[in-house]
Design an enzyme around this catalytic site. Structure first.
Site, PDB file in Angstrom:
ATOM      1  N   SER A 145       0.851  -1.188   0.000  1.00 60.55           N
ATOM      2  CA  SER A 145       0.000   0.000   0.000  1.00 60.55           C
ATOM      3  C   SER A 145       0.885   1.235   0.000  1.00 60.55           C
ATOM      4  CB  SER A 145      -0.898   0.019   1.249  1.00 60.55           C
ATOM      5  OG  SER A 145      -1.517   1.274   1.423  1.00 60.55           O
ATOM      6  N   TYR A 158      -1.536  -1.071  10.356  1.00 62.46           N
ATOM      7  CA  TYR A 158      -1.669  -1.418   8.936  1.00 62.46           C
ATOM      8  C   TYR A 158      -0.521  -0.827   8.124  1.00 62.46           C
ATOM      9  CZ  TYR A 158      -3.559  -1.496   4.191  1.00 62.46           C
ATOM     10  OH  TYR A 158      -3.727  -1.693   2.846  1.00 62.46           O
TER      11      TYR A 158
END
Length: 266
Positions: A145, A158
């Site tokens: 990401s 995350y």
């Protein structure tokens, strides 16, 4: 981009980026094992779409955070699709939505759960396919990401896990060369059901419009956009590419300045 005769595994392959990647691999001629943990109906539907494209496709349940599941997934994919796994896309991911300023909002168990899927799962899947790929060659693509590059994302855990996945990609690229290539893609905002399920219709539309207006290419990336980059890295055209980090975000990173105001929204 012909992948005929190849066997691919896509973890978390039934929805979102995983579904788009499974379908694009099938379009290129690869047989596909579509892994799921809870989204059985979606995985079965994706497998059916892939079969309609003229390839073999199966939906296989496994929790990538469990090593035995990973080894069973690889063995079953080979048995049912009739060969050795050539392509692995580590797409399965977990998160928890916690503002970054809320340091008490994440427990040690939260970190462990997120890392178990996002990092340990990718490592265990890589380890499971490695013996077969060593013999025949192959490609592994991890899905990280933009949060792993700049910080941000749905929670601090995350973003940290995706940064770890980027680092793991480089480590594995060195360790598994020359037989295996290992690369990572870093999506920015992607207009998928993942966001639709978590935002109201108005908030979702507003978010997509805002993201599009803020990117140099004036668009919000789709799951198919991310899948295109993934499948490129799987094919012969990328034969000289390994250990690379490919950001796919319509250019948003070119003017991205992560601040206390923007953290958690990218």
């Amino acid at each position: 981009m012909d992948l005929s005769g190849k066997i691919s595994i896509v973890t978390g392959g039934g929805t979102g980026i995983g579904r788009a990647t499974s379908m694009k691999l099938a379009e290129r001629g690869s047989d596909v094992a579509i892994n799921y943990r809870v989204s059985r109906d979606e995985a079965e539907e994706t497998a059916q779409v892939c079969r309609e494209l003229g390839v073999q496709a199966v939906a296989l349940a496994a929790d990538v955070g469990v090593d035995e599941d990973c080894r069973r997934l690889v063995a079953t994919a080979g048995e049912q699709l009739g060969g050795t796994v050539d392509i692995l896309v580590n797409n399965a991911a977990a998160t928890k939505f916690v503002p970054h300023v809320d340091l008490d909002g994440l427990s040690d168990e939260d970190f462990v759960d997120i890392y178990r899927t996002n990092v340990i799962g990718a490592y265990q899947m890589t380890r499971a396919v490695e013996p077969g790929m060593r013999r025949t060659g192959g490609a592994i693509v991890n899905v990280a990401s933009i949060a792993g590059v700049f910080g941000g994302g749905s929670s601090a855990a995350y973003g940290a896990s995706k940064a770890a996945l980027i680092n793991l990609t480089r480590t594995m690229a060195r360790a598994l060369a020359p037989q295996l290539r290992v690369n990572v893609v870093c999506p920015g905002f992607v207009a998928t059901r993942w966001y639709e399920d978590r935002l109201s219709p108005d908030d979702y539309s507003e978010t997509v419009e805002r993201v599009a207006s803020d990117t140099p290419l004036e668009r919000a990336s789709s799951a198919a956009d991310i899948a295109g980059g993934i499948v490129f890295l799987c094919g012969a055209e990328a034969a000289a590419i390994t250990g690379e980090t490919l950001i796919i975000d319509a250019g948003a990173h070119l003017n991205l300045a992560m601040s206390r105001r923007s953290v958690g929204k990218a």
